[in-house]
Design a protein around this motif. Structure first.
Motif, PDB file in Angstrom:
ATOM      1  N   ALA A 186      12.378   6.294  -1.704  1.00 14.61           N
ATOM      2  CA  ALA A 186      11.629   7.014  -2.619  1.00 14.61           C
ATOM      3  C   ALA A 186      11.207   8.122  -2.004  1.00 14.61           C
ATOM      4  O   ALA A 186      11.211   9.436  -2.460  1.00 14.61           O
ATOM      5  CB  ALA A 186      10.344   6.385  -3.034  1.00 14.61           C
ATOM      6  N   CYS A 187      10.915   8.097  -0.669  1.00 13.74           N
ATOM      7  CA  CYS A 187      10.344   9.376   0.250  1.00 13.74           C
ATOM      8  C   CYS A 187      11.763  10.266   0.166  1.00 13.74           C
ATOM      9  O   CYS A 187      11.512  11.583  -0.001  1.00 13.74           O
ATOM     10  CB  CYS A 187      10.258   8.868   1.652  1.00 13.74           C
ATOM     11  N   GLN A 188      12.938   9.706   0.363  1.00 17.67           N
ATOM     12  CA  GLN A 188      13.965  10.536   0.571  1.00 17.67           C
ATOM     13  C   GLN A 188      14.443  11.219  -0.804  1.00 17.67           C
ATOM     14  O   GLN A 188      15.069  12.266  -0.970  1.00 17.67           O
ATOM     15  CB  GLN A 188      15.351   9.653   1.113  1.00 17.67           C
ATOM     16  N   ARG A 189      14.212  10.156  -1.885  1.00 11.33           N
ATOM     17  CA  ARG A 189      14.623  10.841  -2.990  1.00 11.33           C
ATOM     18  C   ARG A 189      13.603  12.074  -3.538  1.00 11.33           C
ATOM     19  O   ARG A 189      14.076  13.029  -4.193  1.00 11.33           O
ATOM     20  CB  ARG A 189      14.385   9.930  -4.296  1.00 11.33           C
ATOM     21  N   ALA A 225       0.771  -1.055   0.021  1.00  9.80           N
ATOM     22  CA  ALA A 225      -0.006   0.023  -0.156  1.00  9.80           C
ATOM     23  C   ALA A 225       0.931   1.107   0.214  1.00  9.80           C
ATOM     24  O   ALA A 225       0.414   2.188  -0.634  1.00  9.80           O
ATOM     25  CB  ALA A 225      -0.887   0.113   1.035  1.00  9.80           C
ATOM     26  N   LEU A 226       2.071   1.168   0.639  1.00  9.03           N
ATOM     27  CA  LEU A 226       2.916   2.338   0.855  1.00  9.03           C
ATOM     28  C   LEU A 226       3.359   2.624  -0.650  1.00  9.03           C
ATOM     29  O   LEU A 226       3.721   3.836  -1.123  1.00  9.03           O
ATOM     30  CB  LEU A 226       3.861   1.975   1.989  1.00  9.03           C
ATOM     31  N   CYS A 227       3.863   1.490  -1.255  1.00 13.30           N
ATOM     32  CA  CYS A 227       4.522   1.679  -2.490  1.00 13.30           C
ATOM     33  C   CYS A 227       3.542   2.408  -3.639  1.00 13.30           C
ATOM     34  O   CYS A 227       3.949   3.069  -4.314  1.00 13.30           O
ATOM     35  CB  CYS A 227       5.098   0.234  -2.977  1.00 13.30           C
ATOM     36  N   GLU A 228       2.280   1.619  -3.505  1.00 14.68           N
ATOM     37  CA  GLU A 228       1.451   2.290  -4.476  1.00 14.68           C
ATOM     38  C   GLU A 228       0.973   3.635  -4.151  1.00 14.68           C
ATOM     39  O   GLU A 228       0.776   4.453  -5.211  1.00 14.68           O
ATOM     40  CB  GLU A 228      -0.049   1.404  -4.203  1.00 14.68           C
ATOM     41  N   LEU A 229       0.999   4.303  -2.992  1.00  9.50           N
ATOM     42  CA  LEU A 229       0.609   5.278  -2.528  1.00  9.50           C
ATOM     43  C   LEU A 229       1.945   6.236  -3.133  1.00  9.50           C
ATOM     44  O   LEU A 229       1.680   7.110  -3.679  1.00  9.50           O
ATOM     45  CB  LEU A 229       0.694   5.712  -1.012  1.00  9.50           C
ATOM     46  N   ARG A 270      10.097  -6.630   3.182  1.00  2.63           N
ATOM     47  CA  ARG A 270      10.926  -5.663   3.817  1.00  2.63           C
ATOM     48  C   ARG A 270      11.395  -4.887   2.530  1.00  2.63           C
ATOM     49  O   ARG A 270      11.851  -3.749   2.548  1.00  2.63           O
ATOM     50  CB  ARG A 270      12.078  -6.464   4.677  1.00  2.63           C
ATOM     51  N   GLU A 271      11.617  -5.542   1.619  1.00  2.00           N
ATOM     52  CA  GLU A 271      12.117  -4.614   0.150  1.00  2.00           C
ATOM     53  C   GLU A 271      11.223  -3.539   0.005  1.00  2.00           C
ATOM     54  O   GLU A 271      11.852  -2.617  -0.602  1.00  2.00           O
ATOM     55  CB  GLU A 271      12.412  -5.689  -0.873  1.00  2.00           C
ATOM     56  N   ASN A 272       9.944  -4.000  -0.076  1.00  2.00           N
ATOM     57  CA  ASN A 272       8.973  -3.040  -0.477  1.00  2.00           C
ATOM     58  C   ASN A 272       8.898  -1.939   0.295  1.00  2.00           C
ATOM     59  O   ASN A 272       8.984  -0.568   0.049  1.00  2.00           O
ATOM     60  CB  ASN A 272       7.323  -3.519  -0.047  1.00  2.00           C
ATOM     61  N   ILE A 273       9.195  -2.199   1.782  1.00  7.96           N
ATOM     62  CA  ILE A 273       9.238  -0.858   2.651  1.00  7.96           C
ATOM     63  C   ILE A 273      10.514  -0.130   2.569  1.00  7.96           C
ATOM     64  O   ILE A 273      10.507   1.248   2.519  1.00  7.96           O
ATOM     65  CB  ILE A 273       9.421  -1.553   4.389  1.00  7.96           C
ATOM     66  N   GLU A 274      11.416  -0.551   2.408  1.00  8.54           N
ATOM     67  CA  GLU A 274      12.846  -0.028   2.082  1.00  8.54           C
ATOM     68  C   GLU A 274      12.822   0.958   0.615  1.00  8.54           C
ATOM     69  O   GLU A 274      13.288   1.866   0.753  1.00  8.54           O
ATOM     70  CB  GLU A 274      13.954  -1.092   1.883  1.00  8.54           C
ATOM     71  N   MET A 275      12.123   0.175  -0.364  1.00  6.74           N
ATOM     72  CA  MET A 275      11.893   0.953  -1.265  1.00  6.74           C
ATOM     73  C   MET A 275      11.125   2.218  -1.172  1.00  6.74           C
ATOM     74  O   MET A 275      11.222   3.332  -1.792  1.00  6.74           O
ATOM     75  CB  MET A 275      11.357   0.048  -2.813  1.00  6.74           C
ATOM     76  N   PHE A 304      11.414   6.491   8.390  1.00  7.02           N
ATOM     77  CA  PHE A 304      11.591   5.396   9.388  1.00  7.02           C
ATOM     78  C   PHE A 304      12.629   4.434   8.895  1.00  7.02           C
ATOM     79  O   PHE A 304      12.592   4.255   8.033  1.00  7.02           O
ATOM     80  CB  PHE A 304      10.209   4.716   9.724  1.00  7.02           C
ATOM     81  N   ALA A 305      12.912   3.369   9.996  1.00  3.21           N
ATOM     82  CA  ALA A 305      13.553   2.496   9.412  1.00  3.21           C
ATOM     83  C   ALA A 305      12.898   1.200   9.241  1.00  3.21           C
ATOM     84  O   ALA A 305      11.762   1.284   9.673  1.00  3.21           O
ATOM     85  CB  ALA A 305      14.578   1.877  10.794  1.00  3.21           C
ATOM     86  N   THR A 306      13.227   0.183   8.441  1.00  2.00           N
ATOM     87  CA  THR A 306      12.463  -0.833   8.087  1.00  2.00           C
ATOM     88  C   THR A 306      11.823  -1.885   8.974  1.00  2.00           C
ATOM     89  O   THR A 306      10.618  -1.987   9.149  1.00  2.00           O
ATOM     90  CB  THR A 306      13.207  -2.020   6.963  1.00  2.00           C
ATOM     91  N   ASP A 307      12.549  -1.813  10.143  1.00  2.00           N
ATOM     92  CA  ASP A 307      12.129  -2.683  11.128  1.00  2.00           C
ATOM     93  C   ASP A 307      11.100  -1.974  12.228  1.00  2.00           C
ATOM     94  O   ASP A 307      10.420  -2.700  12.901  1.00  2.00           O
ATOM     95  CB  ASP A 307      13.352  -2.892  12.183  1.00  2.00           C
ATOM     96  N   ASP A 308      11.173  -0.776  12.053  1.00  2.00           N
ATOM     97  CA  ASP A 308      10.056   0.139  12.476  1.00  2.00           C
ATOM     98  C   ASP A 308       8.657  -0.113  12.327  1.00  2.00           C
ATOM     99  O   ASP A 308       7.768   0.015  12.953  1.00  2.00           O
ATOM    100  CB  ASP A 308      10.224   1.719  12.559  1.00  2.00           C
ATOM    101  N   LEU A 309       8.504  -0.483  10.931  1.00  2.00           N
ATOM    102  CA  LEU A 309       7.149  -1.063  10.546  1.00  2.00           C
ATOM    103  C   LEU A 309       7.134  -2.475  10.448  1.00  2.00           C
ATOM    104  O   LEU A 309       6.250  -3.105  10.954  1.00  2.00           O
ATOM    105  CB  LEU A 309       6.869  -0.355   8.924  1.00  2.00           C
ATOM    106  N   TYR A 310       8.104  -3.095  10.021  1.00  2.00           N
ATOM    107  CA  TYR A 310       8.027  -4.773   9.785  1.00  2.00           C
ATOM    108  C   TYR A 310       7.953  -5.305  11.090  1.00  2.00           C
ATOM    109  O   TYR A 310       7.030  -6.317  11.304  1.00  2.00           O
ATOM    110  CB  TYR A 310       8.879  -5.137   9.005  1.00  2.00           C
TER     111      TYR A 310
END
Length: 194
Positions: free
Chosen positions: A99-102, A64-68, A90-95, A111-117
């Motif tokens: 993308a947010c940073q870019r 959902a985050l990647c689609e957004l 985890r790869e989706n979350i990292e991407m 946030f870090a990947t583990d914060d969500l996963y």
């Protein structure tokens, strides 16, 4: 976090502080916004979103985050993984985070990947989503947005005469040396006279 054992001591105190920062109202606002923008129905395993663990389960796969992100900033994420494998999620979350940073988000707002996963710090995830809404508004996204309005740059140009004139003024911001003495100071280890 169901597969994690209980924490004790300082780890427990830190986790309780992190959990206390989570605001369910902000989380529901973020989830509603994601559903409106993506057209995806986010579901909780327990039916309704009652706590941060329900929010984590709804966003854990990162799809959902990647689609957004791809709707707000088209082409930001090339391929969204639909696999249920942990490393693909985890790869989706990292991407998403990259993308947010870019697209102009500061590192401190992500946030870090583990914060969500692993659900370690869900309030940072929700803050990131709200910040993404602010970035979307600033980028000219024509859909519904959330978050605060980001300020625009106010670049100022001064003439050479204005710069020279400003050097003539001595303001109190430069400080004062009145009262700057070491009278009454004693060296470390010296006994106090009473």
């Amino acid at each position: 976090m169901a597969n994690k054992g209980p924490t004790y001591g300082l780890s427990r105190a830190c986790q309780l502080k992190t959990n206390a920062k989570f605001d369910m109202n902000l989380a529901k606002e973020a989830l509603t916004w994601i559903e409106e923008v993506t057209g995806r129905n986010l579901e909780s395993p327990r039916g309704d979103f009652k706590d941060q663990y329900d929010v984590q389960e709804a966003l854990k796969d990162g799809q959902a985050l990647c689609e957004l992100m791809n709707i707000i900033f088209p082409g930001s994420i090339k391929k969204v993984n639909t696999s249920k494998l942990a490393f693909k999620q985890r790869e989706n979350i990292e991407m998403f985070v990259m993308a947010c940073q870019r697209n102009g988000m500061k590192d401190v707002d992500t946030f870090a990947t583990d914060d969500l996963y692993e659900g370690k710090s869900m309030y940072t995830v929700i803050n990131c989503i709200h910040q993404l809404g602010s970035l979307a508004r600033k980028a000219g996204f024509d859909g519904n947005t959330i978050g605060v309005k980001l300020a625009d740059a106010n670049k100022r140009e001064f003439t050479e005469e204005q710069l020279i004139a400003s050097k003539q003024i001595i303001s109190l911001q430069y400080g004062s040396n009145k009262g700057a003495s070491q009278a009454g100071m004693t060296a470390p280890g010296t006994s106090r006279h009473m």
